[in-house]
Write a protein that holds these residues in place. Structure first.
Motif, mmCIF file in Angstrom:
data_model
loop_
_atom_site.group_PDB
_atom_site.id
_atom_site.type_symbol
_atom_site.label_atom_id
_atom_site.label_comp_id
_atom_site.label_asym_id
_atom_site.label_seq_id
_atom_site.Cartn_x
_atom_site.Cartn_y
_atom_site.Cartn_z
ATOM 1 N N LEU A 86 64.285 33.277 31.200
ATOM 2 C CA LEU A 86 64.033 33.220 32.642
ATOM 3 C C LEU A 86 64.085 31.772 33.132
ATOM 4 C CD1 LEU A 86 61.057 35.658 33.443
ATOM 5 C CD2 LEU A 86 63.443 35.908 34.124
ATOM 6 N N ALA A 87 64.678 31.574 34.298
ATOM 7 C CA ALA A 87 64.792 30.228 34.872
ATOM 8 C C ALA A 87 63.558 29.893 35.699
ATOM 9 C CB ALA A 87 66.054 30.116 35.718
ATOM 10 N N THR A 88 62.399 29.955 35.044
ATOM 11 C CA THR A 88 61.161 29.495 35.663
ATOM 12 C C THR A 88 61.000 28.007 35.333
ATOM 13 O OG1 THR A 88 59.940 30.084 33.663
ATOM 14 C CG2 THR A 88 60.109 31.769 35.393
ATOM 15 N N GLY A 91 60.828 27.982 31.639
ATOM 16 C CA GLY A 91 62.116 28.305 31.040
ATOM 17 C C GLY A 91 63.115 27.181 31.152
ATOM 18 N N ARG A 92 63.034 26.420 32.251
ATOM 19 C CA ARG A 92 63.956 25.297 32.447
ATOM 20 C C ARG A 92 63.641 24.140 31.504
ATOM 21 N NH1 ARG A 92 63.607 26.735 38.257
ATOM 22 N NH2 ARG A 92 65.650 27.545 38.868
ATOM 23 N N ARG A 97 66.368 22.361 25.832
ATOM 24 C CA ARG A 97 65.918 21.878 24.519
ATOM 25 C C ARG A 97 66.553 22.714 23.404
ATOM 26 N NH1 ARG A 97 61.169 18.688 24.303
ATOM 27 N NH2 ARG A 97 60.076 18.482 26.285
ATOM 28 N N LEU A 98 66.496 24.052 23.597
ATOM 29 C CA LEU A 98 67.015 24.952 22.580
ATOM 30 C C LEU A 98 68.533 24.822 22.442
ATOM 31 C CD1 LEU A 98 66.366 27.216 20.570
ATOM 32 C CD2 LEU A 98 66.733 28.846 22.430
ATOM 33 N N ALA A 99 69.223 24.694 23.580
ATOM 34 C CA ALA A 99 70.677 24.557 23.544
ATOM 35 C C ALA A 99 71.092 23.309 22.763
ATOM 36 C CB ALA A 99 71.236 24.508 24.963
ATOM 37 N N MET A 100 70.378 22.209 22.966
ATOM 38 C CA MET A 100 70.675 20.983 22.227
ATOM 39 C C MET A 100 70.375 21.168 20.737
ATOM 40 S SD MET A 100 69.424 17.871 24.717
ATOM 41 C CE MET A 100 70.007 16.676 23.524
ATOM 42 N N VAL A 107 74.490 28.005 30.261
ATOM 43 C CA VAL A 107 74.872 28.310 31.640
ATOM 44 C C VAL A 107 73.587 28.640 32.399
ATOM 45 C CG1 VAL A 107 76.332 29.675 33.160
ATOM 46 C CG2 VAL A 107 77.057 29.250 30.811
ATOM 47 N N ALA A 108 73.261 27.801 33.367
ATOM 48 C CA ALA A 108 71.978 27.928 34.066
ATOM 49 C C ALA A 108 72.114 28.748 35.345
ATOM 50 C CB ALA A 108 71.428 26.546 34.401
#
Length: 308
Positions: A86-88, A91-92, A97-100, A107-108
């Motif tokens: 979720l883009a809370t 979540g943001r 962090r996880l993608a890195m 994709v946000a």
């Protein structure tokens, strides 16, 4: 088998479970298996194929660093095809962090998904919401963040398999988590309202004048990004891609032009009344009823009529 993982936000469990729809759409015609990751879950959840539970009272549920560590460990074990968050505000912090950590793309704020022979395309607004971009994420797992209430899942009756997971080598975070005490005025969430009276750049009066009309309709007051950017409305009541996604039975758009950024914040709205001096405003083409005139005057007269 397309395996997807969703992070369950303890404060927004229902919106988190709706992300099942995102995984199903990304899978296309493939069979899916949707996992949910819950850290100290406050309640039992349904609608998933499996729930990975991490029960550790010492872990703060809003610790983005430890949450990232846990998701990484879970992914290393189960190897997911997609991870959706979720883009809370929380979540943001976790998603990038996880993608890195996993060395994949992110994709946000996606609003739609299209799967065809050219790949799995995720749709999101670009250039301040003026266009919609189709992004193909070729890295694995596919990672995306989604605004709450953008996607809906009708069937949440499935009893999931429960998997207890014990993370290892977690280091205590140095970040102190503070308790946030909200005022009574901020407890109403516009995403839960059945009726929304929303003001845009064409509404020339102070937005608090709309409270009487909203009360008469048993609804809430909202605003467009334009008013929020002008500091005439708080961000908590902003409708749009950079605000909140709403699904009321009735949406009264007062002086709202209807940019792509704003329209993306409206999902499954049953009826829209658009009041605008500009008959060519895009919002008018979405409305069930269009009133050509001054939005502030319309709101004042309608409130008086309802009180009478």
């Amino acid at each position: 088998m397309f395996k997807g993982l969703i992070l369950i936000d303890n404060d927004q469990v229902d919106y988190s479970l709706a992300l099942v729809d995102v995984v199903n759409r990304l899978a296309g015609e493939e069979e899916t298996c949707v996992y949910g990751l819950g850290i100290n879950l406050p309640e039992k959840v349904k609608g998933l194929d499996a729930v990975i539970q991490v029960n550790a009272p010492t872990i703060q549920p809003k610790d983005s660093r430890l949450t990232t560590d846990i998701i990484e460990q879970v992914h290393r074990k189960y190897q997911f095809d997609s991870i959706i968050i979720l883009a809370t505000e929380f979540g943001r912090m976790v998603a990038p962090r996880l993608a890195m950590r996993l060395e994949v793309g992110l994709v946000a704020d996606i609003t739609d998904i299209q799967v065809d022979k050219r790949g799995k395309k995720m749709i999101r607004p670009a250039f301040s919401g003026n266009i919609m971009a189709s992004i193909v994420c070729e890295s694995t797992p596919i990672m995306a963040s989604v605004h709450p209430n953008v996607f809906q899942t009708a069937d949440l009756t499935k009893e999931p398999e429960v998997i207890d997971f014990i993370p290892t080598d977690l280091k205590a975070s140095s970040i102190e988590v503070l308790e946030v005490v909200e005022s009574a005025e901020s407890t109403v969430d516009i995403r839960e309202a059945d009726v929304i009276v929303s003001a845009g750049g064409g509404f020339t009066q102070p937005i608090d004048q709309l409270q009487d009309l909203a009360d008469e309709l048993t609804g809430v007051v909202a605003a467009s990004k334009q008013l929020v950017d002008r500091k005439k409305a708080p961000r908590e009541i902003q409708v749009g891609q950079s605000g909140k996604t709403v699904s009321p039975d009735l949406y009264i758009a007062l002086g709202i032009y209807g940019s792509t950024q704003h329209i993306e914040g409206l999902k499954n709205v049953k009826e829209i009344i658009s009041v605008n001096t500009d008959l060519g405003a895009p919002m008018n083409y979405l409305a069930s009823l269009v009133v050509h005139g001054d939005a502030a005057e319309f709101a004042r007269k309608l409130s008086t009529k309802l009180k009478g």
